[in-house]
Structure formats: C-alpha cells, structure tokens
Design an enzyme around this catalytic site. Structure first.
Site, PDB file in Angstrom:
ATOM      1  N   HIS A  81       0.837  -1.207   0.000  1.00 37.21           N
ATOM      2  CA  HIS A  81       0.000   0.000   0.000  1.00 37.21           C
ATOM      3  C   HIS A  81       0.867   1.251   0.000  1.00 37.21           C
ATOM      4  O   HIS A  81       0.678   2.164  -0.812  1.00 37.21           O
ATOM      5  CB  HIS A  81      -0.921  -0.011   1.215  1.00 37.21           C
ATOM      6  CG  HIS A  81      -1.564   1.312   1.497  1.00 37.21           C
ATOM      7  ND1 HIS A  81      -2.842   1.615   1.102  1.00 37.21           N
ATOM      8  CD2 HIS A  81      -1.083   2.413   2.137  1.00 37.21           C
ATOM      9  CE1 HIS A  81      -3.124   2.853   1.474  1.00 37.21           C
ATOM     10  NE2 HIS A  81      -2.083   3.353   2.121  1.00 37.21           N
ATOM     11  N   GLU A  82       1.842   1.303   0.896  1.00 35.26           N
ATOM     12  CA  GLU A  82       2.684   2.496   0.994  1.00 35.26           C
ATOM     13  C   GLU A  82       3.576   2.668  -0.233  1.00 35.26           C
ATOM     14  O   GLU A  82       3.795   3.777  -0.700  1.00 35.26           O
ATOM     15  CB  GLU A  82       3.554   2.424   2.251  1.00 35.26           C
ATOM     16  CG  GLU A  82       2.799   2.775   3.516  1.00 35.26           C
ATOM     17  CD  GLU A  82       2.219   4.180   3.469  1.00 35.26           C
ATOM     18  OE1 GLU A  82       2.871   5.091   2.912  1.00 35.26           O
ATOM     19  OE2 GLU A  82       1.121   4.373   3.992  1.00 35.26           O
ATOM     20  N   HIS A  86       1.836   4.489  -2.889  1.00 28.66           N
ATOM     21  CA  HIS A  86       1.904   5.949  -2.846  1.00 28.66           C
ATOM     22  C   HIS A  86       3.115   6.450  -3.631  1.00 28.66           C
ATOM     23  O   HIS A  86       3.038   7.438  -4.355  1.00 28.66           O
ATOM     24  CB  HIS A  86       2.012   6.428  -1.396  1.00 28.66           C
ATOM     25  CG  HIS A  86       0.728   6.348  -0.633  1.00 28.66           C
ATOM     26  ND1 HIS A  86      -0.419   6.976  -1.043  1.00 28.66           N
ATOM     27  CD2 HIS A  86       0.417   5.722   0.538  1.00 28.66           C
ATOM     28  CE1 HIS A  86      -1.382   6.747  -0.172  1.00 28.66           C
ATOM     29  NE2 HIS A  86      -0.902   5.981   0.793  1.00 28.66           N
ATOM     30  N   GLU A 131      -5.358   7.558  -0.710  1.00 25.08           N
ATOM     31  CA  GLU A 131      -5.398   6.341   0.105  1.00 25.08           C
ATOM     32  C   GLU A 131      -6.194   5.235  -0.588  1.00 25.08           C
ATOM     33  O   GLU A 131      -5.784   4.072  -0.596  1.00 25.08           O
ATOM     34  CB  GLU A 131      -6.007   6.643   1.477  1.00 25.08           C
ATOM     35  CG  GLU A 131      -5.141   7.512   2.363  1.00 25.08           C
ATOM     36  CD  GLU A 131      -3.757   6.939   2.558  1.00 25.08           C
ATOM     37  OE1 GLU A 131      -3.652   5.731   2.850  1.00 25.08           O
ATOM     38  OE2 GLU A 131      -2.784   7.686   2.384  1.00 25.08           O
ATOM     39  N   ASP A 187      -4.704   1.643  -1.794  1.00 21.17           N
ATOM     40  CA  ASP A 187      -5.344   0.366  -1.455  1.00 21.17           C
ATOM     41  C   ASP A 187      -5.599  -0.448  -2.718  1.00 21.17           C
ATOM     42  O   ASP A 187      -5.340  -1.662  -2.767  1.00 21.17           O
ATOM     43  CB  ASP A 187      -6.677   0.614  -0.731  1.00 21.17           C
ATOM     44  CG  ASP A 187      -6.487   1.053   0.713  1.00 21.17           C
ATOM     45  OD1 ASP A 187      -5.357   0.947   1.239  1.00 21.17           O
ATOM     46  OD2 ASP A 187      -7.474   1.516   1.320  1.00 21.17           O
TER      47      ASP A 187
END
Length: 479
Positions: A339-340, A343, A417, A421
């Site tokens: 997930h990170e 980003h 976010e 996801d």
C-alpha cells in the site's frame, strides 16, 4: 489590489474583531460535538460487526471519548488565550518589553534580528508554560490510562530539554535569514522567501533522520530473515530503491506503532518501530506478525508508513523476550507495505510535495502585498513594522483560507489512500490488506464510529469502514 488586501486584512484580524478565528472555533466545536455523538454509539458499524471484537470496541470508544473531552478543554483554553492576546494588545506590549531586554543586555534595540530573537525567546517560554500542563495530562493520564504511554517523567523532560536546545540552535540562523531576505528582497521577495524555505525543507528532510532523530531514539538494522527478504523482493519488483531497513526503540515512549520512509532519489530507507513487536506479543500469536499502520501526512517531512515486522529467532535482538518467533504468514505485512509503496509508485508523494511548494509560494506572495501596510500594524498597536510581526499578522489574516485549503488537501489525500489500497489489491494483496487494516484499528484503538462531516474535515485518511467497503466493492466488480 493592494488597497483591497489592506482593507480585508485590517477587518479580519483587527484586535477588536478576531471574527474568523472565533467562527472557525465554533464551527470546529460543532464538528467535535457531532463526532462525540458518534463515539457514544453503543454498537459497531455493520461493516465491522464480527470483524472487530466487542472488547476492542469498548476500549476504543473509551479512549476516543477521553481524547475528545481533552480536546474540548484544550481548544477552549487556546481560544481564550488567543483572543485575550488580540483584545488586550499583548503582542505590541511584549514586543516593546523584548526591546527593553535587548537594551538591558547591552545591545542595540534597533537591531531587528536581536530584537526578534529576544521576542521569540519570550514566546517560547510562554508557549512551554501554557502547553506543558496539557502535554503532561495527555501523556501521563490519558495515554497511560489506556496502556499506551511507556515513557517516564524523566524521559519526558529530557526530550523537552533536547527539543528546546534544538530550537535554540536552529531557530536564530533561520529567523535571521528570513529577516534579511525580507529587508533586501525587493520586488522578488516572494521568490527569494520560497526558494529559501524550499532549500531549508530539503536540508531538514535530509538531516532529521540522520542527525536529529538519533538524539531521541536508537536505530538498529532490521535483522535478516524471511520477512526482510519479502520486503526487499516487493521493493525490487516495483523498482523502489530501498537501501536500508531500520528498527527504532519507540517502545521507550509509547506503545502506538509507527514507521516512516525517507531519502531522496536512489537512496530510500524504511524505519520500523519496535512497538510492532510488542503488539505481536499482545495478540498472543508468537508465530504471526501483526500489521500496524499510522496515518501518512500529506505535507511530508517524514512519511509514516503502513508496515509490520517479524524476526527470525536466530538473528532477532528481541530473541530473549520473544522466544521461538517465526514468520508463518506475513502476507498482511507485505500487503500494507505494498500500500505504501503504491503511494510512491503512483507519485502521490511528489504531487503532495509540489502542492505544498505552490501553496508556500502563494502565501509568501500574499504576505508581500500587505507587509508595508502601516494601518494594519497600527491597528495592532505597533509603531514599527517588524518582519516577524508582519508574518504573524498575515497568518491570522489567512486563517479561513488555510482551513479551506486544508480541507481540500484532505480530500486529495483520502483519494490517494483509496488509490494506494487499489494498487496493493491489484498486486494480489486485497485480502491480506483488509486483515492488516483491521489489526491496525484494533491495536491503536482507533475510532470505530466516525461522523461523516467530522472525518471529511479532519481526516487525511478515510475511516476503516470506507476503506473496507472500497476493497470489498472491487471484489464484487471483479466477480
């Protein structure tokens, strides 16, 4: 244009009419009341029934209500103090007193840099005095009551002392540079100020994890093991230039979990908190690594990271306290890290940084339009036009705009976010990410029920219910 700006500035922040500051306070208090009503709901949201245990829900509700009550009191005292400072002309009075102190110390009062530093020293003392009771209560009453605080009173004051020393060391050269830039900037003042703050932010982003953070915590390399291999494999598959993995002793202060990424270009690093290990023990699952997440700030100095941790029993420095710990299922750990990394892969970090730079430049541009307004300074009781005071007044002027911008940035962050996801799910970690988010919610006792207005205004991350619904919705579409 300049004339209009001067009129608006004087009207909005006049000491006899701190209107927008108070209006913002009442609006945010209304949102707090809505959130408090949501927190008092006796049942879980339907989406979380059977997912979150009733015990964790009760603990989360108690923790959230305690923090909500504390926030009411803190914000009320803050608005009273801020209003009193405006109404009773504390700023011009204290500016004159700081000038008298400069003379008493044997220096020239007309030296604006020395005068400003004396003023800031007094402000720092006042800030510490007024903030200290709230910091102590939050740490040693609320956080301790709910099992999060781990620091001693000695460690608390030691950190406070180090922070003050850093402010004394770093503050004067930065403030002096800003004053000199304003005094000599001429028609390109906004550009010079922005350029200085841009370079300063890059320097601080580089120096903080290397020189400043180690003053407060101990950093050790993440031991070799299966989890490390999976993290490095994931990073490599996405061409993320991961160079080092560290563990920091966050447990000396709090049991809240945390982690962050830092570094430029081809030198990225990830730091994990050892509290993640303690959360694993709390789950009573020695063979499972528990995923933990903290919110990622849109305005990046550090980038908190969704992550988790596991160690092999042969190399872990915590081997004696966590016997026979082996990583059986670390898919959730890899999922939240995916997930990170999403980003990063989707350029969210770069977009956010660019947005901040644009906003910073616009703020400095606005400041240049009103910094020479004699009527504005006189309305606050100032006979002179100090650079620092001009910046303070301007910040009060743009309070409404700052809140609107913050709201807009939160909307963008929440969209990011959901995208991150979806990125992790696209890599095949949908189910594991879902489990990791739930464990995060439980271990950090995050609010289970949230008011939609409150969360839209304050939250940079969507509530858990919305994130799980988005993950489940994508599953339904796939079917």
């Amino acid at each position: 244009m300049l004339y209009v700006m001067e009129i608006l500035t004087t009207a909005l922040v006049c000491p006899d009419f701190p209107g927008f500051m108070i209006l913002v306070y009442f609006f945010e208090t209304y949102l707090d009341l809505r959130q408090r009503a949501a927190l008092k709901l006796p049942t879980l949201p339907k989406t979380l029934v059977g997912v979150i245990s009733q015990e964790k829900f009760e603990k989360s509700r108690a923790y959230s209500l305690d923090k909500s009550h504390f926030n009411f009191v803190h914000e009320f005292v803050t608005i009273l103090l801020d209003s009193a400072i405006l109404f009773y002309g504390i700023l011009p009075w204290f500016w004159k007193k700081s000038g008298s102190f400069v003379v008493l110390a044997g220096f020239n009062e007309e030296n604006e840099i020395l005068h400003t530093l004396a003023f800031l020293a007094g402000v720092m003392i006042w800030s510490q005095i007024t903030d200290l009771p709230f910091s102590l209560y939050s740490t040693f009453v609320i956080e301790a009551r709910h099992g999060f605080n781990k620091q001693t009173i000695w460690l608390f004051f030691r950190d406070l002392f180090k922070g003050i020393c850093l402010a004394i060391l770093l503050g004067p050269p930065i403030v002096s540079a800003i004053i000199l830039i304003v005094q000599k900037g001429g028609p390109y003042l906004a550009i010079y100020l922005w350029a200085f703050m841009f370079v300063l932010s890059l320097v601080m982003m580089t120096l903080y994890p290397v020189l400043i953070a180690p003053l407060f915590n101990k950093f050790t390399p993440l031991p070799e093991g299966e989890l490390r291999e999976k993290i490095e494999k994931l990073a490599s598959s996405l061409k993320f230039p991961l160079k080092k993995l560290f563990v920091v002793d966050g447990s000396t202060r709090s049991s809240h979990s945390n982690a962050y990424m830092y570094g430029f270009f081809k030198n990225k690093r990830i730091v994990l908190y050892d509290t993640l290990i303690q959360q694993l023990v709390a789950y009573g699952q020695a063979a499972e690594s528990v995923a933990s997440l903290v919110s990622r700030r849109l305005v990046l100095r550090r980038t908190p990271l969704l992550c988790a941790l596991a160690f092999s029993t042969e190399t872990s420095p915590w081997k004696s306290s966590i016997p026979d710990l082996e990583c059986k299922d670390d898919e959730e750990i890899v999922a939240v890290i995916a997930h990170e990394l999403g980003h990063w892969k989707l350029n969210h970090t770069m977009y956010s940084f660019i947005a901040v730079q644009i906003l910073t430049f616009l703020q400095f541009g606005g400041y240049t339009l009103v910094r020479n307004s004699t009527d504005l300074f006189r309305s606050f009781g100032f006979d002179t036009q100090p650079v620092l005071i001009g910046l303070i007044i301007f910040q009060h002027t743009v309070i409404p705009l700052q809140h609107l911008v913050s709201f807009g940035l939160n909307l963008v962050s929440r969209s990011f976010e959901f995208q991150a996801d979806a990125f992790a799910k696209k890599l095949g970690y949908g189910s594991a990410l879902r489990g990791g988010l739930v464990k995060l919610q439980e271990e950090n006792l995050s609010s289970m029920n949230t008011d939609p207005w409150y969360s839209a205004y304050h939250y940079s991350h969507p509530p858990l219910v919305e994130r799980l619904a988005a993950i489940d919705e994508s599953d339904k579409k796939a079917d």
